[in-house]
Design an enzyme around this catalytic site. Structure first.
Site: not given
Length: 290
Positions: A123, A176, A218, A237, A281
DNA sequence: AGCCAGGCCCTCC
DNA sequence: GGAGGGCCTGGC
Protein backbone atom coordinates in the site's frame (compact mmCIF):
# COMPACT_ATOMS: atom_id res chain seq x y z
CA UNK A 1 37.37 1.38 -14.38
CA UNK A 2 36.41 -2.08 -15.52
CA UNK A 3 34.39 -3.47 -18.37
CA UNK A 4 31.90 -6.27 -18.79
CA UNK A 5 31.08 -7.65 -22.20
CA UNK A 6 27.79 -9.37 -22.82
CA UNK A 7 25.62 -10.70 -25.61
CA UNK A 8 21.96 -10.41 -26.37
CA UNK A 9 19.37 -7.81 -25.50
CA UNK A 10 20.19 -5.91 -22.35
CA UNK A 11 19.00 -2.47 -21.22
CA UNK A 12 20.75 -1.38 -18.04
CA UNK A 13 18.69 1.76 -17.47
CA UNK A 14 15.38 -0.01 -17.97
CA UNK A 15 16.48 -2.79 -15.64
CA UNK A 16 17.75 -0.55 -12.84
CA UNK A 17 14.75 1.80 -13.04
CA UNK A 18 12.04 -0.86 -13.31
CA UNK A 19 11.10 -0.82 -9.63
CA UNK A 20 12.75 -4.13 -8.74
CA UNK A 21 15.57 -2.57 -6.76
CA UNK A 22 15.51 0.65 -4.81
CA UNK A 23 19.09 1.81 -4.31
CA UNK A 24 20.11 2.83 -7.82
CA UNK A 25 20.33 6.51 -8.72
CA UNK A 26 20.64 7.97 -12.17
CA UNK A 27 23.39 10.55 -11.99
CA UNK A 28 23.00 13.93 -13.58
CA UNK A 29 24.59 13.97 -16.98
CA UNK A 30 27.77 16.01 -16.96
CA UNK A 31 29.37 14.60 -20.06
CA UNK A 32 28.54 13.19 -23.44
CA UNK A 33 27.40 9.59 -23.51
CA UNK A 34 25.04 7.25 -21.73
CA UNK A 35 24.01 8.06 -18.16
CA UNK A 36 25.84 6.71 -15.14
CA UNK A 37 24.07 4.99 -12.26
CA UNK A 38 25.22 4.82 -8.67
CA UNK A 39 24.03 1.98 -6.52
CA UNK A 40 24.81 0.16 -3.30
CA UNK A 41 25.03 -3.59 -3.67
CA UNK A 42 26.95 -6.20 -1.70
CA UNK A 43 28.22 -3.46 0.63
CA UNK A 44 29.88 -1.64 -2.23
CA UNK A 45 29.19 1.61 -3.99
CA UNK A 46 28.99 0.78 -7.68
CA UNK A 47 29.05 3.20 -10.58
CA UNK A 48 27.96 1.71 -13.85
CA UNK A 49 26.75 2.62 -17.32
CA UNK A 50 26.03 0.83 -20.54
CA UNK A 51 27.80 1.76 -23.72
CA UNK A 52 26.43 -0.41 -26.48
CA UNK A 53 27.20 -4.05 -25.89
CA UNK A 54 29.44 -3.36 -22.93
CA UNK A 55 29.19 -2.13 -19.34
CA UNK A 56 31.64 0.36 -17.84
CA UNK A 57 31.81 0.26 -14.09
CA UNK A 58 33.80 0.90 -10.95
CA UNK A 59 33.33 -0.27 -7.36
CA UNK A 60 34.50 0.76 -3.93
CA UNK A 61 35.89 -0.40 -1.55
CA UNK A 62 36.25 -3.88 -3.08
CA UNK A 63 38.33 -4.46 -6.17
CA UNK A 64 36.59 -4.71 -9.50
CA UNK A 65 38.29 -8.04 -9.96
CA UNK A 66 36.63 -9.56 -6.91
CA UNK A 67 33.25 -7.96 -7.53
CA UNK A 68 33.01 -8.69 -11.26
CA UNK A 69 31.52 -12.20 -11.03
CA UNK A 70 29.10 -11.04 -8.33
CA UNK A 71 27.91 -8.13 -10.45
CA UNK A 72 27.57 -10.38 -13.47
CA UNK A 73 25.44 -12.68 -11.37
CA UNK A 74 23.37 -9.78 -9.99
CA UNK A 75 22.58 -8.59 -13.52
CA UNK A 76 21.94 -12.14 -14.76
CA UNK A 77 24.14 -11.50 -17.78
CA UNK A 78 24.64 -15.21 -18.36
CA UNK A 79 20.95 -15.96 -18.53
CA UNK A 80 19.77 -17.55 -21.79
CA UNK A 81 17.56 -14.66 -22.75
CA UNK A 82 16.77 -15.92 -26.24
CA UNK A 83 15.28 -19.07 -24.72
CA UNK A 84 13.01 -16.92 -22.56
CA UNK A 85 11.89 -14.88 -25.55
CA UNK A 86 11.11 -17.91 -27.65
CA UNK A 87 9.20 -19.48 -24.76
CA UNK A 88 6.96 -16.42 -24.38
CA UNK A 89 6.36 -15.12 -27.89
CA UNK A 90 3.52 -17.55 -28.52
CA UNK A 91 1.43 -14.90 -26.76
CA UNK A 92 0.57 -11.86 -28.88
CA UNK A 93 0.37 -9.47 -25.94
CA UNK A 94 3.72 -10.60 -24.61
CA UNK A 95 5.33 -10.38 -28.00
CA UNK A 96 4.36 -6.72 -28.09
CA UNK A 97 5.65 -6.26 -24.55
CA UNK A 98 8.94 -7.92 -25.41
CA UNK A 99 9.39 -5.53 -28.31
CA UNK A 100 8.41 -2.56 -26.17
CA UNK A 101 10.79 -3.34 -23.33
CA UNK A 102 13.62 -5.16 -25.08
CA UNK A 103 16.48 -5.78 -22.69
CA UNK A 104 14.60 -5.35 -19.45
CA UNK A 105 16.04 -8.06 -17.23
CA UNK A 106 15.11 -9.48 -13.88
CA UNK A 107 17.83 -9.00 -11.27
CA UNK A 108 19.18 -11.49 -8.76
CA UNK A 109 19.26 -9.37 -5.61
CA UNK A 110 20.31 -9.99 -2.03
CA UNK A 111 17.36 -11.76 -0.36
CA UNK A 112 17.28 -9.85 2.92
CA UNK A 113 17.29 -6.42 1.35
CA UNK A 114 14.73 -7.59 -1.19
CA UNK A 115 12.43 -8.97 1.49
CA UNK A 116 12.49 -5.78 3.54
CA UNK A 117 12.08 -3.59 0.47
CA UNK A 118 8.93 -5.41 -0.60
CA UNK A 119 7.50 -5.52 2.90
CA UNK A 120 7.76 -1.74 2.61
CA UNK A 121 5.98 -1.80 -0.75
CA UNK A 122 2.59 -2.69 0.71
CA UNK A 123 0.00 0.00 0.00
CA UNK A 124 2.87 2.32 -0.87
CA UNK A 125 4.36 4.05 -3.89
CA UNK A 126 7.80 3.74 -5.48
CA UNK A 127 9.23 7.14 -4.46
CA UNK A 128 8.29 6.50 -0.86
CA UNK A 129 9.53 2.88 -0.91
CA UNK A 130 12.83 4.22 -2.23
CA UNK A 131 12.97 6.78 0.56
CA UNK A 132 12.14 4.17 3.21
CA UNK A 133 14.92 1.87 2.01
CA UNK A 134 17.50 4.63 1.76
CA UNK A 135 16.54 6.03 5.17
CA UNK A 136 16.97 2.60 6.78
CA UNK A 137 20.44 2.34 5.29
CA UNK A 138 21.40 5.87 6.36
CA UNK A 139 20.16 5.34 9.90
CA UNK A 140 21.21 1.78 10.64
CA UNK A 141 23.50 0.49 7.89
CA UNK A 142 27.27 0.27 8.01
CA UNK A 143 29.02 3.22 6.30
CA UNK A 144 30.89 2.30 3.16
CA UNK A 145 34.49 3.40 3.13
CA UNK A 146 34.57 4.96 -0.28
CA UNK A 147 36.18 8.13 -1.52
CA UNK A 148 33.08 9.99 -2.60
CA UNK A 149 29.49 9.96 -1.50
CA UNK A 150 28.11 9.10 1.89
CA UNK A 151 26.07 5.97 1.49
CA UNK A 152 25.64 2.99 3.77
CA UNK A 153 25.22 -0.69 3.16
CA UNK A 154 21.70 -1.99 3.59
CA UNK A 155 21.37 -2.84 7.31
CA UNK A 156 21.76 -6.44 8.38
CA UNK A 157 18.98 -8.32 10.18
CA UNK A 158 20.79 -7.69 13.48
CA UNK A 159 21.08 -3.97 12.77
CA UNK A 160 17.37 -3.67 11.99
CA UNK A 161 16.41 -5.86 14.94
CA UNK A 162 18.46 -3.61 17.22
CA UNK A 163 16.81 -0.55 15.70
CA UNK A 164 13.33 -1.79 16.60
CA UNK A 165 9.84 -0.86 15.55
CA UNK A 166 9.70 2.58 17.17
CA UNK A 167 12.78 3.92 15.39
CA UNK A 168 11.63 2.43 12.11
CA UNK A 169 8.35 4.24 12.57
CA UNK A 170 10.26 7.47 13.07
CA UNK A 171 11.69 6.94 9.60
CA UNK A 172 8.15 6.99 8.22
CA UNK A 173 7.61 3.31 7.49
CA UNK A 174 4.17 3.52 9.03
CA UNK A 175 2.43 0.24 9.82
CA UNK A 176 5.19 -1.61 7.95
CA UNK A 177 7.66 -0.83 10.75
CA UNK A 178 6.20 -3.60 12.89
CA UNK A 179 6.62 -6.13 10.08
CA UNK A 180 10.20 -5.13 9.30
CA UNK A 181 11.17 -5.28 12.96
CA UNK A 182 9.59 -8.70 13.40
CA UNK A 183 11.24 -10.09 10.26
CA UNK A 184 14.60 -8.71 11.40
CA UNK A 185 14.30 -10.38 14.79
CA UNK A 186 13.32 -13.66 13.22
CA UNK A 187 16.20 -13.73 10.75
CA UNK A 188 18.70 -12.33 13.26
CA UNK A 189 17.92 -15.16 15.62
CA UNK A 190 19.21 -17.50 12.94
CA UNK A 191 16.05 -19.50 12.66
CA UNK A 192 16.84 -19.99 9.03
CA UNK A 193 18.97 -18.65 6.20
CA UNK A 194 17.10 -16.75 3.51
CA UNK A 195 19.68 -17.83 0.95
CA UNK A 196 18.67 -21.43 1.56
CA UNK A 197 15.33 -20.65 -0.07
CA UNK A 198 17.22 -20.47 -3.37
CA UNK A 199 17.75 -24.20 -3.07
CA UNK A 200 14.17 -25.33 -2.38
CA UNK A 201 11.13 -25.49 -4.64
CA UNK A 202 9.03 -22.47 -5.53
CA UNK A 203 6.11 -23.73 -3.47
CA UNK A 204 8.21 -24.52 -0.40
CA UNK A 205 9.89 -21.12 -0.54
CA UNK A 206 6.53 -19.39 -0.98
CA UNK A 207 5.04 -21.23 1.98
CA UNK A 208 8.01 -20.19 4.12
CA UNK A 209 7.95 -16.52 3.10
CA UNK A 210 4.27 -15.95 3.76
CA UNK A 211 4.84 -17.00 7.35
CA UNK A 212 6.42 -13.57 7.84
CA UNK A 213 3.87 -11.06 9.06
CA UNK A 214 3.34 -8.44 6.40
CA UNK A 215 4.25 -10.86 3.61
CA UNK A 216 1.34 -12.07 1.52
CA UNK A 217 1.20 -13.75 -1.85
CA UNK A 218 2.18 -10.65 -3.83
CA UNK A 219 5.16 -9.57 -1.72
CA UNK A 220 6.42 -13.15 -1.44
CA UNK A 221 6.31 -13.58 -5.22
CA UNK A 222 8.32 -10.39 -5.69
CA UNK A 223 11.00 -11.65 -3.31
CA UNK A 224 11.04 -15.07 -4.98
CA UNK A 225 11.34 -13.57 -8.44
CA UNK A 226 13.87 -10.82 -7.73
CA UNK A 227 16.17 -12.56 -5.27
CA UNK A 228 15.53 -16.28 -4.92
CA UNK A 229 15.93 -17.84 -8.36
CA UNK A 230 12.26 -18.57 -8.85
CA UNK A 231 11.55 -17.50 -12.45
CA UNK A 232 8.06 -18.95 -12.30
CA UNK A 233 7.05 -16.50 -9.57
CA UNK A 234 4.20 -14.18 -10.63
CA UNK A 235 3.35 -11.26 -8.31
CA UNK A 236 -0.19 -9.99 -8.84
CA UNK A 237 -0.51 -6.35 -7.88
CA UNK A 238 -2.98 -3.73 -9.00
CA UNK A 239 -1.25 -3.27 -12.38
CA UNK A 240 -1.11 -6.98 -13.18
CA UNK A 241 -4.72 -7.22 -12.07
CA UNK A 242 -5.64 -4.53 -14.61
CA UNK A 243 -3.44 -6.03 -17.33
CA UNK A 244 -4.99 -9.48 -17.05
CA UNK A 245 -8.51 -8.11 -16.97
CA UNK A 246 -7.87 -5.86 -19.97
CA UNK A 247 -6.02 -8.33 -22.13
CA UNK A 248 -7.03 -11.85 -21.12
CA UNK A 249 -10.20 -11.99 -19.07
CA UNK A 250 -13.78 -11.08 -19.83
CA UNK A 251 -16.33 -9.35 -17.67
CA UNK A 252 -17.63 -12.71 -16.55
CA UNK A 253 -14.30 -13.10 -14.69
CA UNK A 254 -15.10 -10.04 -12.58
CA UNK A 255 -14.89 -11.86 -9.29
CA UNK A 256 -11.69 -13.81 -9.88
CA UNK A 257 -9.25 -13.41 -6.99
CA UNK A 258 -5.63 -12.34 -7.33
CA UNK A 259 -4.54 -15.72 -6.08
CA UNK A 260 -6.45 -17.40 -8.90
CA UNK A 261 -4.91 -14.92 -11.33
CA UNK A 262 -1.45 -16.03 -10.26
CA UNK A 263 -2.08 -19.72 -10.75
CA UNK A 264 -3.81 -19.01 -14.06
CA UNK A 265 -0.80 -17.03 -15.28
CA UNK A 266 1.68 -19.63 -14.09
CA UNK A 267 -0.24 -22.33 -15.97
CA UNK A 268 -0.24 -20.21 -19.12
CA UNK A 269 3.32 -18.82 -19.06
CA UNK A 270 5.09 -21.67 -17.31
CA UNK A 271 8.67 -21.57 -16.06
CA UNK A 272 9.19 -18.00 -17.32
CA UNK A 273 6.01 -16.55 -15.85
CA UNK A 274 8.10 -13.98 -13.99
CA UNK A 275 9.32 -12.42 -17.21
CA UNK A 276 5.79 -12.46 -18.57
CA UNK A 277 4.80 -10.62 -15.42
CA UNK A 278 7.39 -7.88 -15.97
CA UNK A 279 6.35 -7.22 -19.55
CA UNK A 280 2.65 -7.16 -18.65
CA UNK A 281 3.34 -4.92 -15.65
CA UNK A 282 5.37 -2.35 -17.54
CA UNK A 283 3.18 -2.60 -20.61
CA UNK A 284 0.08 -1.80 -18.59
CA UNK A 285 1.72 1.08 -16.75
CA UNK A 286 3.05 2.52 -19.97
CA UNK A 287 -0.42 2.47 -21.45
CA UNK A 288 -1.79 4.51 -18.53
CA UNK A 289 0.93 7.11 -18.86
CA UNK A 290 0.11 7.64 -22.53
C1' DA B 1 -11.52 17.04 1.19
C1' DG B 2 -10.99 12.69 -0.28
C1' DC B 3 -8.65 9.21 -2.89
C1' DC B 4 -4.86 6.53 -4.21
C1' DA B 5 -0.35 4.29 -3.83
C1' DG B 6 3.28 -2.26 -7.00
C1' DG B 7 -1.12 -5.15 0.07
C1' DC B 8 -1.81 -7.30 4.29
C1' DC B 9 -4.35 -8.44 8.42
C1' DC B 10 -8.42 -9.13 10.87
C1' DT B 11 -13.26 -9.86 11.37
C1' DC B 12 -17.39 -11.76 10.07
C1' DC B 13 -20.17 -14.40 7.21
C1' DG C 1 -12.72 -19.10 1.66
C1' DG C 2 -13.70 -14.83 0.57
C1' DA C 3 -15.70 -10.10 0.93
C1' DG C 4 -15.16 -5.75 3.42
C1' DG C 5 -12.90 -2.33 6.21
C1' DG C 6 -8.81 -0.27 8.43
C1' DC C 7 -4.12 1.03 8.18
C1' DC C 8 0.94 5.00 8.37
C1' DT C 9 2.14 8.49 5.30
C1' DG C 10 2.57 11.69 1.43
C1' DG C 11 1.06 13.59 -2.92
C1' DC C 12 -2.40 15.45 -5.76
Amino acid sequence: MAFIEFNGPFDLAATLESGQAFRWRRETADEIGPPWFEGVVFSNIVHIRQVGERLEWAASPDSEQSLAPILRDYLRLDEDFSAIISALEFDDTLRAGLAEHTGLRILRQEPWECLVSFICSANNNIPRITKNVEDMASAFGTPIQAGSGERNAFPSPVQLADAGEAKLRELGLGFRAKYVAAAARRVAEGEFDLYSLREVSYQDALDTLIEFAGVGDKVANCVLLFSMDKPEAFPVDVWIDRALRDWYFSESDEKISRNKMRTWAQARFGEHAGYANQYLFHGRRLRDRN
